[in-house]
Design a protein around this motif. Structure first.
Motif, PDB file in Angstrom:
ATOM      1  N   ALA A  47       0.445   2.741  19.426  1.00 39.80           N
ATOM      2  CA  ALA A  47       1.438   1.828  18.854  1.00 39.80           C
ATOM      3  C   ALA A  47       2.135   2.470  17.659  1.00 39.80           C
ATOM      4  O   ALA A  47       3.362   2.419  17.526  1.00 39.80           O
ATOM      5  N   GLY A  48       1.339   3.074  16.766  1.00 39.12           N
ATOM      6  CA  GLY A  48       1.918   3.723  15.592  1.00 39.12           C
ATOM      7  C   GLY A  48       2.792   4.898  15.955  1.00 39.12           C
ATOM      8  O   GLY A  48       3.861   5.104  15.365  1.00 39.12           O
ATOM      9  N   HIS A  49       2.351   5.684  16.935  1.00 44.72           N
ATOM     10  CA  HIS A  49       3.134   6.841  17.368  1.00 44.72           C
ATOM     11  C   HIS A  49       4.476   6.401  17.951  1.00 44.72           C
ATOM     12  O   HIS A  49       5.504   7.061  17.739  1.00 44.72           O
ATOM     13  N   LEU A  50       4.479   5.294  18.667  1.00 44.03           N
ATOM     14  CA  LEU A  50       5.709   4.841  19.312  1.00 44.03           C
ATOM     15  C   LEU A  50       6.756   4.372  18.306  1.00 44.03           C
ATOM     16  O   LEU A  50       7.958   4.524  18.542  1.00 44.03           O
ATOM     17  N   ILE A  51       6.336   3.820  17.171  1.00 48.76           N
ATOM     18  CA  ILE A  51       7.328   3.296  16.221  1.00 48.76           C
ATOM     19  C   ILE A  51       7.531   4.190  15.000  1.00 48.76           C
ATOM     20  O   ILE A  51       8.392   3.899  14.169  1.00 48.76           O
ATOM     21  N   VAL A 106       0.861  -1.187   0.000  1.00 49.88           N
ATOM     22  CA  VAL A 106       0.000   0.000   0.000  1.00 49.88           C
ATOM     23  C   VAL A 106       0.896   1.234   0.000  1.00 49.88           C
ATOM     24  O   VAL A 106       1.736   1.410   0.893  1.00 49.88           O
ATOM     25  N   ILE A 107       0.722   2.079  -1.011  1.00 44.46           N
ATOM     26  CA  ILE A 107       1.511   3.298  -1.163  1.00 44.46           C
ATOM     27  C   ILE A 107       0.566   4.493  -1.034  1.00 44.46           C
ATOM     28  O   ILE A 107      -0.380   4.626  -1.821  1.00 44.46           O
ATOM     29  N   THR A 108       0.811   5.351  -0.058  1.00 46.10           N
ATOM     30  CA  THR A 108      -0.070   6.483   0.187  1.00 46.10           C
ATOM     31  C   THR A 108       0.637   7.798  -0.122  1.00 46.10           C
ATOM     32  O   THR A 108       1.852   7.853  -0.296  1.00 46.10           O
ATOM     33  N   GLY A 109      -0.179   8.851  -0.166  1.00 44.98           N
ATOM     34  CA  GLY A 109       0.346  10.195  -0.106  1.00 44.98           C
ATOM     35  C   GLY A 109       0.468  10.569   1.367  1.00 44.98           C
ATOM     36  O   GLY A 109       0.906   9.769   2.191  1.00 44.98           O
ATOM     37  N   ARG A 110       0.008  11.777   1.716  1.00 39.92           N
ATOM     38  CA  ARG A 110       0.125  12.213   3.111  1.00 39.92           C
ATOM     39  C   ARG A 110      -0.949  11.540   3.955  1.00 39.92           C
ATOM     40  O   ARG A 110      -2.140  11.650   3.671  1.00 39.92           O
ATOM     41  N   VAL A 111      -0.526  10.830   4.968  1.00 43.29           N
ATOM     42  CA  VAL A 111      -1.418  10.289   5.983  1.00 43.29           C
ATOM     43  C   VAL A 111      -0.784  10.589   7.336  1.00 43.29           C
ATOM     44  O   VAL A 111       0.415  10.846   7.437  1.00 43.29           O
ATOM     45  N   ALA A 112      -1.579  10.555   8.397  1.00 39.99           N
ATOM     46  CA  ALA A 112      -1.016  10.697   9.725  1.00 39.99           C
ATOM     47  C   ALA A 112      -0.038   9.559   9.965  1.00 39.99           C
ATOM     48  O   ALA A 112      -0.299   8.406   9.604  1.00 39.99           O
ATOM     49  N   ASP A 113       1.102   9.865  10.562  1.00 40.71           N
ATOM     50  CA  ASP A 113       2.150   8.855  10.716  1.00 40.71           C
ATOM     51  C   ASP A 113       1.641   7.602  11.417  1.00 40.71           C
ATOM     52  O   ASP A 113       1.931   6.472  11.000  1.00 40.71           O
ATOM     53  N   ALA A 114       0.894   7.780  12.487  1.00 42.08           N
ATOM     54  CA  ALA A 114       0.420   6.630  13.262  1.00 42.08           C
ATOM     55  C   ALA A 114      -0.559   5.771  12.469  1.00 42.08           C
ATOM     56  O   ALA A 114      -0.741   4.580  12.776  1.00 42.08           O
ATOM     57  N   SER A 115      -1.183   6.345  11.470  1.00 47.92           N
ATOM     58  CA  SER A 115      -2.168   5.598  10.676  1.00 47.92           C
ATOM     59  C   SER A 115      -1.528   4.477   9.869  1.00 47.92           C
ATOM     60  O   SER A 115      -2.211   3.523   9.490  1.00 47.92           O
ATOM     61  N   LEU A 116      -0.215   4.577   9.601  1.00 50.59           N
ATOM     62  CA  LEU A 116       0.465   3.505   8.888  1.00 50.59           C
ATOM     63  C   LEU A 116       0.426   2.202   9.676  1.00 50.59           C
ATOM     64  O   LEU A 116       0.442   1.115   9.098  1.00 50.59           O
ATOM     65  N   THR A 117       0.375   2.310  11.004  1.00 50.09           N
ATOM     66  CA  THR A 117       0.275   1.132  11.870  1.00 50.09           C
ATOM     67  C   THR A 117      -1.174   0.803  12.198  1.00 50.09           C
ATOM     68  O   THR A 117      -1.578  -0.366  12.190  1.00 50.09           O
ATOM     69  N   TYR A 130      15.510  -1.786  14.763  1.00 49.35           N
ATOM     70  CA  TYR A 130      14.347  -0.922  14.569  1.00 49.35           C
ATOM     71  C   TYR A 130      13.108  -1.562  15.213  1.00 49.35           C
ATOM     72  O   TYR A 130      13.053  -2.769  15.418  1.00 49.35           O
ATOM     73  N   PRO A 131      12.084  -0.756  15.528  1.00 47.30           N
ATOM     74  CA  PRO A 131      11.032  -1.204  16.452  1.00 47.30           C
ATOM     75  C   PRO A 131       9.970  -2.102  15.828  1.00 47.30           C
ATOM     76  O   PRO A 131       9.648  -2.007  14.641  1.00 47.30           O
ATOM     77  N   ILE A 132       9.428  -2.941  16.698  1.00 44.23           N
ATOM     78  CA  ILE A 132       8.325  -3.838  16.360  1.00 44.23           C
ATOM     79  C   ILE A 132       7.258  -3.693  17.432  1.00 44.23           C
ATOM     80  O   ILE A 132       7.583  -3.590  18.627  1.00 44.23           O
ATOM     81  N   VAL A 133       5.983  -3.650  17.027  1.00 44.24           N
ATOM     82  CA  VAL A 133       4.887  -3.746  17.992  1.00 44.24           C
ATOM     83  C   VAL A 133       4.143  -5.054  17.744  1.00 44.24           C
ATOM     84  O   VAL A 133       3.842  -5.404  16.595  1.00 44.24           O
ATOM     85  N   GLU A 134       3.906  -5.772  18.821  1.00 39.84           N
ATOM     86  CA  GLU A 134       3.113  -7.004  18.778  1.00 39.84           C
ATOM     87  C   GLU A 134       1.740  -6.654  19.338  1.00 39.84           C
ATOM     88  O   GLU A 134       1.579  -6.458  20.542  1.00 39.84           O
ATOM     89  N   ILE A 135       0.750  -6.531  18.453  1.00 40.15           N
ATOM     90  CA  ILE A 135      -0.570  -6.032  18.843  1.00 40.15           C
ATOM     91  C   ILE A 135      -1.544  -7.195  18.977  1.00 40.15           C
ATOM     92  O   ILE A 135      -1.603  -8.081  18.113  1.00 40.15           O
TER      93      ILE A 135
END
Length: 462
Positions: free
Chosen positions: A217-221, A182-193, A246-251
């Motif tokens: 979770a997204g904000h943290l990584i 998935v390739i986006t334009g501008r999205v909120a950074d945390a939304s990628l997670t 580099y960081p990993i979140v296990e949700i």
């Protein structure tokens, strides 16, 4: 109160999401190492910042095929062996910048060449307001500056980019359509997670607590290694930062998650590294506003469960606002900065006087500036008022900067550093890189727009 209705989940076990890029210019090896060692379900790559969008807009203005983060294509090519070995691994990135379609076309060529043309690419667009900016303004969207209240009309002719921060839902929708990239334009950074998590677990878009958890979770990584030991105040305790993981979140489906990093990698994950990142770029921690949710960071609990694993729980959320934030960049003149090294006795005094001499000579030549600044780096000017100035440093770096709407006077400024090598004060050196370059300045204009005026779009390529 957070609602508990859900769509049918794709999985009932944890989802591992790792972020291999915190900004355009981050370590090029990090995504490959993370994908290879992280046992990931999703790899996110965050390339965009406010300044980046204006740079990409100018690139696309010069070349209609440009306007995206080209580093992503290099990374994707190197990821091909990992993608072959790990068919379920998906990639979510905002590398599309101002031209997601152009980025997707190049990405498709790379995947085809690698024998991975079974990988479906989807783009998320709708964030770029520039083509419709005048129409939006005529419809009553003032796009007033959030800090000054001025209407956008006051600088409209100088605007070069205007992008909405879209949320996680179009990313989740793209994944639902079968996209593995998935390739986006501008999205909120945390939304990628949050997008992958909401997709996998079938979270409802009014389940505010879970949406808040995914946002945390997204904000943290989102800043990459900044949560795994980078810039940690106790840096002496970080092992092997040169090979930082580099960081990993296990949700979990409940929104409960853990922050960690690949085994045997450098860096450190503990309460302090996570807490520092949690508060990074946060205004009101009780109301961290995103397109998806208003997240309450004050409700979050952190606990170290084992080495390099921090458990995060208790996230609470409230409904998102009815507005999107808009990042607008506009032309604001020209700037240049030059440096010299001043050493020996009275280095700081000599450096400040040398900076004054540069500006005095320019004034004699009829050049004055809207803004100018003289700094003595090494004498406390890097963080003025925080670190006590040293009265007698053995050497300092003199940095003089100017900003003005006229390119001609800024160019004249760049020619006044070399003369000090022979007509300045004793101990002047360090002029070996030629004249400073003149750079165009892009100023930031934050605004809001009604969500009803924006239509996110998803396109599956091939």
């Amino acid at each position: 109160m957070s609602k508990t209705t859900h769509h049918s989940p794709l999985t009932t076990h944890q989802v591992r999401i790792g972020n291999g890029c915190g900004f355009w210019g981050d370590n090029l090896d990090a995504p490959i190492i993370l994908a290879h060692q992280g046992r990931l379900d999703y790899l996110t790559l965050d390339y965009l910042a406010e300044l980046t969008m204006s740079i990409l807009a100018l690139q696309k203005e010069r070349d209609s095929q440009a306007g995206y983060a080209t580093d992503f294509l290099d990374v994707l090519e190197r990821l091909a062996p990992v993608l072959r070995d790990q068919p379920p691994l998906k990639i979510v990135t905002n590398a599309g910048g101002m031209n997601p379609a152009g980025c997707a076309a190049k990405a498709k060529e790379i995947l085809k060449k690698a024998g991975l043309d079974n990988r479906t690419i989807a783009t998320v667009t709708g964030d770029d307001l520039m083509p419709d900016l005048d129409q939006l303004m005529s419809q009553g969207h003032a796009l007033a500056n959030m800090e000054t209240g001025e209407p956008l009309s006051s600088i409209r002719e100088r605007a070069v980019s205007a992008n909405v921060y879209l949320g996680a839902k179009p990313i989740a929708d793209a994944l639902k359509l079968g996209a593995s990239v998935v390739i986006t334009g501008r999205v909120a950074d945390a939304s990628l997670t949050l997008g992958p998590a909401a997709h996998e677990f079938g979270w409802s878009w009014d389940d505010w607590d879970r949406l808040s958890a995914g946002t945390v979770a997204g904000h943290l990584i989102e800043c990459g290694a900044q949560v795994t030991g980078g810039l940690w105040c106790n840096w002496q305790e970080v092992p092997d930062l040169a090979n930082v993981g580099y960081p990993i979140v296990e949700i979990e489906p409940s929104g409960f998650f853990r922050v960690t990093k690949p085994p045997n990698s450098g860096g450190r994950v503990n309460q302090e590294t996570v807490a520092e990142q949690l508060l990074y770029e946060v205004g009101d921690p009780a109301a961290y506003l995103t397109p998806d949710v208003s997240a309450d960071f004050t409700s979050v609990s952190l606990s170290e469960t084992e080495a390099d694993v921090v458990q995060v729980s208790g996230a609470r959320g409230k409904p998102a606002t009815d507005s999107y934030k808009v990042s607008i960049a506009y032309r604001d003149g020209f700037t240049a900065s030059g440096t010299l090294v001043i050493c020996g006795p009275d280095a700081q005094t000599k450096a400040r006087r040398s900076g004054e001499m540069i500006l005095e000579r320019l004034q004699r030549a009829g050049c004055t500036f809207e803004h100018s600044n003289i700094e003595c780096l090494g004498a406390g000017d890097g963080v003025p008022g925080v670190i006590p100035a040293q009265e007698t440093p053995p050497e300092v770096v003199l940095r003089v900067s100017v900003h003005d709407g006229r390119r001609s006077v800024v160019e004249r400024f760049t020619k006044e550093f070399a003369p000090l090598v022979t007509s300045g004060l004793p101990g002047t050196t360090g002029y070996t890189t030629g004249r400073p370059s003149v750079r165009e300045v892009f100023a930031y204009w934050p605004a809001l727009i009604d969500k009803k005026a924006v239509k996110p779009q998803i396109l599956v390529h091939g």
